[in-house]
Design an enzyme around this catalytic site. Structure first.
Site, PDB file in Angstrom:
ATOM      1  N   SER A 101     -15.857 -23.693  24.271  1.00  0.00           N
ATOM      2  CA  SER A 101     -15.062 -24.414  25.457  1.00  0.00           C
ATOM      3  C   SER A 101     -13.469 -24.279  24.770  1.00  0.00           C
ATOM      4  CB  SER A 101     -14.791 -26.250  25.587  1.00  0.00           C
ATOM      5  OG  SER A 101     -13.954 -26.210  26.545  1.00  0.00           O
TER       6      SER A 101
ATOM      7  N   TYR B 204     -16.603 -34.781  24.849  1.00  0.00           N
ATOM      8  CA  TYR B 204     -16.578 -33.679  25.467  1.00  0.00           C
ATOM      9  C   TYR B 204     -15.635 -32.095  23.800  1.00  0.00           C
ATOM     10  CZ  TYR B 204     -16.673 -29.234  27.588  1.00  0.00           C
ATOM     11  OH  TYR B 204     -17.313 -27.730  29.048  1.00  0.00           O
TER      12      TYR B 204
HETATM   13  C1  GCO Z   1     -11.621 -30.900  31.221  1.00  0.00           C
HETATM   14  C2  GCO Z   1     -11.807 -29.478  31.604  1.00  0.00           C
HETATM   15  C3  GCO Z   1     -12.378 -28.709  30.507  1.00  0.00           C
HETATM   16  C4  GCO Z   1     -13.554 -27.727  31.123  1.00  0.00           C
HETATM   17  C5  GCO Z   1     -13.907 -25.994  30.181  1.00  0.00           C
HETATM   18  C6  GCO Z   1     -12.498 -25.873  29.828  1.00  0.00           C
HETATM   19  O1  GCO Z   1     -12.015 -31.628  31.511  1.00  0.00           O
HETATM   20  O2  GCO Z   1     -10.374 -31.012  30.167  1.00  0.00           O
HETATM   21  O3  GCO Z   1     -13.591 -30.017  32.359  1.00  0.00           O
HETATM   22  O4  GCO Z   1     -13.605 -29.692  29.553  1.00  0.00           O
HETATM   23  O5  GCO Z   1     -14.589 -28.223  31.227  1.00  0.00           O
HETATM   24  O6  GCO Z   1     -14.867 -26.245  29.501  1.00  0.00           O
HETATM   25  O7  GCO Z   1     -12.858 -24.793  28.817  1.00  0.00           O
END
Ligand code: GCO
Length: 261
Positions: A142, A155
């Site tokens: 990501s 995340y």
């Molecule tokens: C956020 C997005 C990201 C994307 C992606 C970016 O909330 O900023 O959802 O996290 O999903 O992975 O590369």
């Protein structure tokens, strides 16, 4: 060099969105594609969606965070299809919650799906790859493997970890002719990012949508199809000396300071 003829691929969460696009791409390059998902309804929908693309796919229900279930999945694929040559660790979730409001349970859930599951799935397929004498593992990373932002602490922690898991699998199994690389999608128009692109009540663009456009030299959100070429490359012999690399497919976001307001 880019042909995947005779190769068997497993794409976790491959029934829809990024995983589905990659599954179709690998199949069109010649691979036999298997996917897993979390329930029977998405399995059926996934099989239909591949069928509409003219692809005969092998769909399974298995929880990627459950080591026993993954071991059984890999054994079942071995019996029904063969030994996996290509694993795409794609299944993922996000929870956008300010860190001080986030429960340990929510944080842990994201780490489980986005980081522990790629460990579990890789661990399950690597012995077969060693047996075959080759293997490709592609981890869907990501922007958050490199950058932080408000509300995505779990995340970002998981995707940063996944980048390092990628380098470690490369380090540990490069000698067994296994290449483990990552794809780092930029901002891609998917269901997961839909809340960030919702139109405002007055019909104007969501402020986050405008922000992403201004941060992306390409001037647009990515599409799931933008990830196909990079996935085929990293799954094929064309990338046999590429290992431990994260290929960012981001329209240039990471190269750019952003447009002056
Ligand atoms: C956020 C997005 C990201 C994307 C992606 C970016 O909330 O900023 O959802 O996290 O999903 O992975 O590369």
């Amino acid at each position: 060099m880019f042909s995947l003829e005779g190769k068997i691929a497993l794409i976790t969460g491959g029934a829809h969105s990024i995983g589905f696009a990659i599954g179709v791409g690998l199949a069109k390059a010649g691979a036999t594609v298997c996917f897993n998902c979390s329930n029977e309804a998405s399995r059926q929908r996934g099989i239909e969606a591949y069928k509409n693309e003219g692809i005969d796919v092998h769909g399974y229900v298995a929880d990627v965070t459950d080591e026993k279930a993954v071991r059984e999945l890999v054994a079942k694929i071995r019996d029904e299809v063969g030994i996996i040559d290509i694993l795409v660790n794609n299944a993922g979730i996000i929870k956008r919650i300010p860190m001080t409001d986030m429960s340990v349970e929510d944080f842990t859930k994201v780490i489980d799906v986005d980081l522990i599951a790629p460990f579990i799935c890789s661990k399950a397929v690597i012995p077969g790859m060693i047996e075959k004498g080759h293997g490709k593992i592609i981890n869907i990373c990501s922007m958050m493997s490199e950058l932080g932002r408000e509300t995505v602490s779990a995340y970002a922690a998981a995707k940063g970890g996944l980048k390092m898991l990628t380098r470690n699998i490369c380090s540990e199994f490069g000698g067994a002719n296994i290449q483990c690389n990552g794809i780092g999608p930029g901002y891609i128009a998917t269901n997961q990012t839909a809340p960030l692109r919702e139109r405002q009540p007055d019909g104007s663009r969501h402020p986050f949508d405008q922000f992403i456009i201004s941060k992306t030299p390409a001037g647009r959100w990515g599409t799931t199809d933008d990830l196909i070429g990079p996935a085929v490359f990293l799954a094929s012999d064309a990338s046999n000396f590429v290992n431990g690399h994260i290929l960012y497919v981001d329209g240039g976001i990471l190269a750019y300071i952003g447009k002056q307001p």
